[in-house]
Design an enzyme around this catalytic site. Structure first.
Site, mmCIF file in Angstrom:
data_model
loop_
_atom_site.group_PDB
_atom_site.id
_atom_site.type_symbol
_atom_site.label_atom_id
_atom_site.label_comp_id
_atom_site.label_asym_id
_atom_site.label_seq_id
_atom_site.Cartn_x
_atom_site.Cartn_y
_atom_site.Cartn_z
ATOM 1 N N HIS A 28 24.186 -28.198 35.507
ATOM 2 C CA HIS A 28 23.651 -28.034 34.141
ATOM 3 C C HIS A 28 22.271 -27.394 34.164
ATOM 4 O O HIS A 28 21.444 -27.667 35.045
ATOM 5 C CB HIS A 28 23.647 -29.365 33.380
ATOM 6 C CG HIS A 28 22.727 -30.422 33.920
ATOM 7 N ND1 HIS A 28 21.427 -30.583 33.502
ATOM 8 C CD2 HIS A 28 22.947 -31.420 34.815
ATOM 9 C CE1 HIS A 28 20.879 -31.611 34.117
ATOM 10 N NE2 HIS A 28 21.774 -32.138 34.936
ATOM 11 N N ASP A 65 16.078 -32.100 38.537
ATOM 12 C CA ASP A 65 17.321 -32.406 37.843
ATOM 13 C C ASP A 65 17.398 -31.476 36.634
ATOM 14 O O ASP A 65 16.729 -31.694 35.644
ATOM 15 C CB ASP A 65 17.309 -33.873 37.415
ATOM 16 C CG ASP A 65 18.479 -34.259 36.526
ATOM 17 O OD1 ASP A 65 19.466 -33.521 36.476
ATOM 18 O OD2 ASP A 65 18.381 -35.312 35.865
ATOM 19 N N GLU A 83 24.034 -31.343 29.171
ATOM 20 C CA GLU A 83 24.317 -32.522 29.989
ATOM 21 C C GLU A 83 23.343 -33.657 29.704
ATOM 22 O O GLU A 83 23.741 -34.830 29.659
ATOM 23 C CB GLU A 83 24.273 -32.139 31.474
ATOM 24 C CG GLU A 83 24.843 -33.206 32.411
ATOM 25 C CD GLU A 83 23.820 -34.232 32.875
ATOM 26 O OE1 GLU A 83 24.229 -35.239 33.474
ATOM 27 O OE2 GLU A 83 22.606 -34.050 32.615
ATOM 28 N N GLU A 84 22.075 -33.350 29.497
ATOM 29 C CA GLU A 84 21.083 -34.402 29.300
ATOM 30 C C GLU A 84 21.291 -35.158 27.990
ATOM 31 O O GLU A 84 20.776 -36.262 27.818
ATOM 32 C CB GLU A 84 19.661 -33.817 29.340
ATOM 33 C CG GLU A 84 19.251 -33.247 30.685
ATOM 34 C CD GLU A 84 19.149 -34.294 31.794
ATOM 35 O OE1 GLU A 84 19.353 -35.489 31.505
ATOM 36 O OE2 GLU A 84 18.856 -33.918 32.935
ATOM 37 N N ASP A 95 24.798 -32.413 41.120
ATOM 38 C CA ASP A 95 23.676 -32.988 40.380
ATOM 39 C C ASP A 95 22.808 -33.788 41.338
ATOM 40 O O ASP A 95 23.000 -33.734 42.557
ATOM 41 C CB ASP A 95 24.198 -33.858 39.235
ATOM 42 C CG ASP A 95 23.291 -33.820 38.008
ATOM 43 O OD1 ASP A 95 22.060 -33.817 38.186
ATOM 44 O OD2 ASP A 95 23.814 -33.807 36.879
ATOM 45 N N HIS A 104 14.021 -38.031 36.578
ATOM 46 C CA HIS A 104 13.490 -37.953 35.216
ATOM 47 C C HIS A 104 12.024 -38.373 35.133
ATOM 48 O O HIS A 104 11.517 -38.677 34.052
ATOM 49 C CB HIS A 104 14.331 -38.776 34.233
ATOM 50 C CG HIS A 104 15.637 -38.152 33.889
ATOM 51 N ND1 HIS A 104 16.402 -38.541 32.815
ATOM 52 C CD2 HIS A 104 16.325 -37.144 34.475
ATOM 53 C CE1 HIS A 104 17.502 -37.820 32.751
ATOM 54 N NE2 HIS A 104 17.484 -36.961 33.761
#
Length: 378
Positions: A70, A187, A221-222, A242, A322
């Site tokens: 992503h 990410d 995706e997030e 990922d 994150h």
């Protein structure tokens, strides 16, 4: 194994880290990845919103594969123009306000872009004393200090700020002499870099894959939808690429491939997952297994959308996901090698050629294993 271009892997990662792409604001990164695919001579098409479906032609049809990463990242959005000339914000994606404090950002208005910093409401110990340590960690306790001479709501409106403006967080990338890569939004920019590097290696080696492969690049995706709407009917198996979660209580490492057995949204296919494990062992690719309790991937969103496909998740090791993230170049190289090795293997499960098929063609591996164990015990 074919050779991969580690210089390209590093450089393409650092280029992408300079491109803001919070979910909903991904046009620039889509164009960037599209241009990379054009340079490689790889055909692709875009969905209406900009997800990319590329194609690497294989020798036989009807057993197409997909690999998916992503392009979108976490970020923030303006929710309030405040009377003190600052901006109230909400998160894009799921990440803690703890990691937003002190972040330098760019705010994108309808016609301009401005710099700023995310600050807690009580940011100075010289003013608030011990209250700076006792205020709750919450998005309601954050605001963006805009780097303009603006001190009230009217001033913000004059500059063109609006509710819904996107806020992109600086990545601040760094690679150390020991091979660690530190940045926000590894990410999944690091996963994208691995996927692009694997495609480049296969194309430059002139390899014809055994079946068609569709490299996919999703853009939501997030926010949880990811690969829910980009698959074609011919795709029988999809491997998501990922990050893993390196932390106490997890088995992930920053310097290997991580093969996920399950996450919050999916239990991954037994046969596909174990095939990937076997590929790692056959090619001396360092790996560990792990599972994730508070994590969803593109593969999980594809299954939730009703796609009847085998799915797996392979990861690079990531510490503090994150947040202020860190991985190691060894993990990215190993993951890229696994992608290349997997795409060169021939599918074994003939049953997967058709959406529906007879019992006779369905795999028997688990049944045979159980029978052999029972016989051994007897």
């Amino acid at each position: 194994m074919i050779n991969i271009d580690t210089d390209y892997l590093r450089s393409i990662l650092f280029k992408m880290l300079q491109i803001p792409s919070p979910t909903g604001y991904t046009d620039e990164i889509v164009h960037f990845v599209g241009r990379e695919l054009v340079k490689m001579g790889v055909p692709f098409e875009l969905t209406r919103r900009g997800a990319i479906r590329a194609t690497l032609k294989g020798e036989q049809p009807n057993l197409d594969r997909a690999i998916v990463t992503h392009l979108d990242t976490t970020g923030a959005m303006v929710r309030e123009l405040k009377s003190n000339g600052r901006l109230g914000i909400v998160m894009i994606g799921h990440w803690s306000a703890r990691f937003a404090e002190g972040a330098r950002v760019t705010i994108y208005t309808d016609d301009n872009m401005y710099r700023g910093t995310i600050q807690p409401l009580k940011a100075s110990g010289h003013v608030y004393n011990e209250e700076i340590d006792t205020q709750p960690v919450s998005w309601d306790n954050l605001e963006v200090r805009v780097d303009e001479k603006v001190y009230d709501k009217a001033g913000l409106e004059k500059l063109g700020f609006n509710i819904g403006d996107f806020v992109a967080v600086d990545t601040n990338p760094e690679i150390t002499k020991s091979g660690f890569i530190k940045a926000r939004h590894l990410d999944n920019k690091a996963g994208v870099a691995c996927q692009l590097t694997a495609i480049k290696a296969i194309v430059e080696a002139g390899i014809t894959l055994p079946v068609n492969c569709h490299p996919l690049f999703t853009i939501t995706e997030e926010e949880g939808t990811g690969a829910s709407s980009i698959l074609t009917g011919n795709i029988a198996a999809m491997v998501a690429i990922d990050n893993s979660t390196v932390a106490p209580g997890q088995n992930s490492r920053e310097d290997t491939v991580i093969i996920a057995m399950r996450d919050q949204g999916a239990i991954y296919d037994y046969h596909l997952t174990h095939r990937l494990i076997q590929i790692c062992e056959d090619n001396d690719i360092p790996y560990v297994r792990d599972l994730f309790r508070h994590y969803r991937s593109d593969a999980a969103s594809a299954l939730s959308a009703g796609n009847d496909i085998r799915t797996a998740l392979i990861c690079f090791g990531l510490e503090a996901s994150h947040g202020y993230e860190r991985t190691h170049i060894d993990s990215l190289v190993s993951l890229t090698n696994l992608i290349c090795a997997y795409l060169q293997t021939t599918p074994r499960i003939k049953h997967d050629k058709n959406k529906l098929g007879p019992l006779e063609s369905f795999p028997m591996l688990q049944v045979r294993k159980r029978r052999a164990l029972l016989k051994k015990k007897a």
